[in-house]
Design a protein around this motif. Structure first.
Motif, PDB file in Angstrom:
ATOM      1  N   PRO A 153       0.844  -1.211   0.000  1.00  0.00           N
ATOM      2  CA  PRO A 153       0.000   0.000   0.000  1.00  0.00           C
ATOM      3  C   PRO A 153       0.869   1.248   0.000  1.00  0.00           C
ATOM      4  O   PRO A 153       1.929   1.271   0.642  1.00  0.00           O
ATOM      5  N   PRO A 154       0.487   2.280  -0.724  1.00  0.00           N
ATOM      6  CA  PRO A 154       1.328   3.483  -0.820  1.00  0.00           C
ATOM      7  C   PRO A 154       1.597   4.104   0.543  1.00  0.00           C
ATOM      8  O   PRO A 154       0.748   4.064   1.432  1.00  0.00           O
ATOM      9  N   ILE A 155       2.793   4.658   0.675  1.00  0.00           N
ATOM     10  CA  ILE A 155       3.167   5.343   1.911  1.00  0.00           C
ATOM     11  C   ILE A 155       2.653   6.772   1.821  1.00  0.00           C
ATOM     12  O   ILE A 155       3.247   7.623   1.169  1.00  0.00           O
ATOM     13  N   ARG A 156       1.505   7.030   2.428  1.00  0.00           N
ATOM     14  CA  ARG A 156       0.910   8.368   2.393  1.00  0.00           C
ATOM     15  C   ARG A 156       1.707   9.308   3.295  1.00  0.00           C
ATOM     16  O   ARG A 156       2.269   8.854   4.298  1.00  0.00           O
ATOM     17  N   PRO A 157       1.810  10.584   2.927  1.00  0.00           N
ATOM     18  CA  PRO A 157       1.097  11.284   1.857  1.00  0.00           C
ATOM     19  C   PRO A 157       1.741  11.185   0.483  1.00  0.00           C
ATOM     20  O   PRO A 157       1.361  11.915  -0.425  1.00  0.00           O
ATOM     21  N   SER A 158       2.723  10.293   0.301  1.00  0.00           N
ATOM     22  CA  SER A 158       3.323  10.092  -1.022  1.00  0.00           C
ATOM     23  C   SER A 158       2.577   8.960  -1.738  1.00  0.00           C
ATOM     24  O   SER A 158       1.609   8.407  -1.218  1.00  0.00           O
ATOM     25  N   ASN A 159       3.074   8.601  -2.924  1.00  0.00           N
ATOM     26  CA  ASN A 159       2.496   7.489  -3.675  1.00  0.00           C
ATOM     27  C   ASN A 159       3.472   6.328  -3.811  1.00  0.00           C
ATOM     28  O   ASN A 159       3.288   5.468  -4.676  1.00  0.00           O
ATOM     29  N   HIS A 160       4.498   6.293  -2.970  1.00  0.00           N
ATOM     30  CA  HIS A 160       5.510   5.240  -3.056  1.00  0.00           C
ATOM     31  C   HIS A 160       4.913   3.876  -2.683  1.00  0.00           C
ATOM     32  O   HIS A 160       4.428   3.686  -1.566  1.00  0.00           O
ATOM     33  N   ALA A 226       9.264   5.556   7.383  1.00  0.00           N
ATOM     34  CA  ALA A 226       9.297   6.674   6.445  1.00  0.00           C
ATOM     35  C   ALA A 226       8.548   7.892   7.007  1.00  0.00           C
ATOM     36  O   ALA A 226       8.983   9.038   6.813  1.00  0.00           O
ATOM     37  N   LEU A 227       7.451   7.658   7.719  1.00  0.00           N
ATOM     38  CA  LEU A 227       6.688   8.768   8.290  1.00  0.00           C
ATOM     39  C   LEU A 227       7.463   9.469   9.398  1.00  0.00           C
ATOM     40  O   LEU A 227       7.416  10.702   9.531  1.00  0.00           O
ATOM     41  N   LEU A 228       8.188   8.703  10.204  1.00  0.00           N
ATOM     42  CA  LEU A 228       9.027   9.328  11.220  1.00  0.00           C
ATOM     43  C   LEU A 228      10.174  10.094  10.572  1.00  0.00           C
ATOM     44  O   LEU A 228      10.564  11.171  11.042  1.00  0.00           O
ATOM     45  N   GLY A 229      10.726   9.534   9.501  1.00  0.00           N
ATOM     46  CA  GLY A 229      11.768  10.246   8.777  1.00  0.00           C
ATOM     47  C   GLY A 229      11.251  11.566   8.235  1.00  0.00           C
ATOM     48  O   GLY A 229      11.968  12.583   8.233  1.00  0.00           O
ATOM     49  N   LYS A 230      10.008  11.579   7.790  1.00  0.00           N
ATOM     50  CA  LYS A 230       9.395  12.808   7.288  1.00  0.00           C
ATOM     51  C   LYS A 230       9.349  13.872   8.382  1.00  0.00           C
ATOM     52  O   LYS A 230       9.609  15.058   8.133  1.00  0.00           O
ATOM     53  N   ARG A 303       4.986  17.624   7.104  1.00  0.00           N
ATOM     54  CA  ARG A 303       5.472  16.981   8.329  1.00  0.00           C
ATOM     55  C   ARG A 303       4.329  16.751   9.303  1.00  0.00           C
ATOM     56  O   ARG A 303       4.266  15.725   9.975  1.00  0.00           O
ATOM     57  N   GLN A 304       3.414  17.722   9.377  1.00  0.00           N
ATOM     58  CA  GLN A 304       2.280  17.567  10.279  1.00  0.00           C
ATOM     59  C   GLN A 304       1.365  16.441   9.813  1.00  0.00           C
ATOM     60  O   GLN A 304       0.861  15.660  10.635  1.00  0.00           O
ATOM     61  N   GLU A 305       1.172  16.324   8.500  1.00  0.00           N
ATOM     62  CA  GLU A 305       0.353  15.234   7.977  1.00  0.00           C
ATOM     63  C   GLU A 305       1.001  13.885   8.269  1.00  0.00           C
ATOM     64  O   GLU A 305       0.322  12.920   8.640  1.00  0.00           O
ATOM     65  N   ALA A 306       2.326  13.808   8.109  1.00  0.00           N
ATOM     66  CA  ALA A 306       3.036  12.566   8.424  1.00  0.00           C
ATOM     67  C   ALA A 306       2.898  12.232   9.900  1.00  0.00           C
ATOM     68  O   ALA A 306       2.722  11.060  10.269  1.00  0.00           O
ATOM     69  N   LYS A 307       2.965  13.241  10.759  1.00  0.00           N
ATOM     70  CA  LYS A 307       2.816  13.028  12.201  1.00  0.00           C
ATOM     71  C   LYS A 307       1.423  12.496  12.524  1.00  0.00           C
ATOM     72  O   LYS A 307       1.268  11.564  13.335  1.00  0.00           O
ATOM     73  N   ASN A 308       0.404  13.070  11.882  1.00  0.00           N
ATOM     74  CA  ASN A 308      -0.965  12.619  12.127  1.00  0.00           C
ATOM     75  C   ASN A 308      -1.165  11.170  11.664  1.00  0.00           C
ATOM     76  O   ASN A 308      -1.817  10.366  12.342  1.00  0.00           O
TER      77      ASN A 308
END
Length: 497
Positions: A153-160, A226-230, A303-308
């Motif tokens: 499944p894609p790593i949101r908020p990206s499409n990877h 990846a989200l923590l890296g963001k 970054r805030q979206e990744a945190k959420n």
């Protein structure tokens, strides 16, 4: 330098065929000692790790003119080649013939073959396993191996939907953490081939934690990493370095209480005893890098979206309890290092090699220039590694009991690979796992011993120095702090991917 081999790993001595008997031994019992040594050279070379003390004792009492220093000098290299270290366990190897040696040499400095040749790789497994000691090979294939995956499944908020080309340090970090958890829950002696059904349940649960999905049941997934890296200023799809992956591992583990593990990050290659004690007893809270996030001026919304997204994937039942007692919780110690400028400096070779002999050692995430590998073993000057640059389809999302042994088999490597230590990139992350306070004390003693004999790569001090406020005010004068510098130069990894 050498530590006493792990007794569990060395309990079984090599088979008779691994130890050639002395030639004409019945005819030289009265021969001079020097002749005995020459005649028994193959036998001694194979068994020297076990016989060295006994032999040296006989050497002194015999009155021979052959000095011990001469003997050690001529046999040191050969002896190292006959000992294989794997995460602190020692295994003894029989000498290889010319063909076998050529096969092993062909494995040096190679990446895995293209995906289309995967079947051929596995057909070579049986013949390859015969080149290694059976106890070493059983240990090697039991280690967890995290690689590139695709079609998750894609790593949101990206499409990877894959980490091919950018996720090798993330996967190397996963491998280091996964094998630490194997030791933590199943012990260092656990072997995949001999596990019982009750143990298999725990083993499968550990693997479940690393599935490629954003959900509470996969707390160590590539998505959460990846989200923590963001949040640390690394865009999804951007390369990580040793410092970033160490902070991410600390946050992941701290947010997942069922791991029952604490994580300590050493500062500038120095382990402070008091700080480790605070982390292991719960006096020091979860690693907080909010002060780093505020220094990154771009993409605040991302970054805030990744945190959420990250927080939404947390399991509320897995929240870290407020634990402030004297109990020593098992701790994973992470040490990010840079041992050279463009390449690993030779002065650090001995100390780095000695780390593989420490029982608490859980490997190195780092590698060769421009690619990260996970190093778990040592033979002479060659490091044995697991390579994440090998893509497989992500496992289908389904119930834990529905995954087969074949599914989990994709998380184990069957072909040991080697690379000479001279080819390593100088930027790396070392890991040590201490189950008890006594284990930690022993680790400190061993690191001190390494530092006394070799150029130190990791040092141990009682407590961190205290600075006055005016010492910390360099930003008032326009001086770039270490934290600002790390975020402004694409991390300290020099583009490891």
């Amino acid at each position: 330098m050498s530590f006493e081999p792990n007794k569990t790993a060395c309990a079984s001595t090599p088979d008779q065929e691994y130890l050639p008997q002395p030639r004409n031994s019945n005819h030289i019992s009265k021969a001079p000692l020097k002749d005995k040594l020459l005649t028994n050279s193959s036998y001694l070379a194979a068994e020297i790790p076990l016989k060295l003390g006994h032999f040296m004792s006989n050497l002194w009492t015999s009155g021979s003119e052959l000095s011990s220093s001469f003997f050690l000098h001529n046999h040191e290299t050969e002896t190292q080649q006959h000992i294989i270290w794997l995460l602190g366990n020692a295994y003894y190897n029989k000498p290889l013939d010319g063909i076998q040696q050529a096969i092993l040499e062909a494995q040096k400095d190679e990446m895995f073959r293209p995906v289309q040749q995967e079947n051929q790789v596995h057909t070579d497994t049986t013949s390859m396993s015969m080149l290694w000691p059976s106890d070493f090979y059983d240990d090697f294939v039991s280690r967890l191996w995290m690689t590139y995956r695709h079609n998750y499944p894609p790593i949101r908020p990206s499409n990877h939907k894959t980490d091919i080309g950018w996720g090798c340090m993330l996967r190397s970090g996963q491998s280091l953490l996964a094998n630490t958890l194997l030791i933590h829950f199943l012990s260092r002696d656990w072997r995949r081939q001999k596990q019982e059904q009750t143990v298999y349940k725990q083993y499968s649960k550990i693997l479940h934690w690393f599935l490629d999905e954003l959900s509470p049941r996969a707390p160590f997934s590539i998505h959460r990493i990846a989200l923590l890296g963001k949040q640390l200023g690394k865009n999804i799809g951007e390369w990580f370095g040793p410092s970033t992956i160490s902070q991410v591992i600390q946050a992941l583990v701290s947010d997942f209480a069922p791991a029952n593990l604490s994580v300590y990050i050493a500062t500038d290659g120095v382990i402070y005893r008091d700080d480790v004690q605070d982390v292991a007893t719960g006096k020091k809270p979860r690693g907080d890098f909010s002060h780093l996030i505020t220094r990154v001026s771009s993409d605040e919304g991302g970054r805030q979206e990744a945190k959420n997204l990250y927080e939404a994937s947390n399991n509320d039942d897995a929240a870290t309890p407020d634990r402030r007692d004297s109990e020593f919780k098992p701790v994973l110690i992470l040490v990010a290092l840079r041992l050279g400028i463009d390449s690993l400096h030779p002065t650090y070779y001995p100390a780095l090699k000695a780390c593989f002999e420490i029982p608490s050692f859980v490997g190195i995430a780092g590698g060769r220039p421009n690619s990260s590998l996970y190093f778990i073993g040592l033979q002479g000057d060659d490091l044995i590694y697991l390579d994440p640059h090998f893509s497989r389809p992500a496992l289908e999302t389904k119930g834990l009991s529905e995954y087969t042994k074949e599914d989990f088999g994709t998380y184990h490597c069957t072909l040991p690979r080697k690379i000479n230590i001279a080819n390593l990139d100088p930027s790396m992350l070392l890991g040590f796992y201490c189950r008890t306070a006594q284990d930690f004390d022993l680790l400190c003693d061993q690191l001190d011993l390494i530092s006394q004999k070799h150029s130190a790569i990791v040092s141990v001090q009682q407590s961190a120095p205290e600075y006055d406020e005016d010492v910390r005010s360099e930003n008032d004068f326009g001086v770039l702090s270490d934290e600002d510098e790390e975020l402004s130069v694409d991390d300290d990894d020099h583009s490891i991917f």
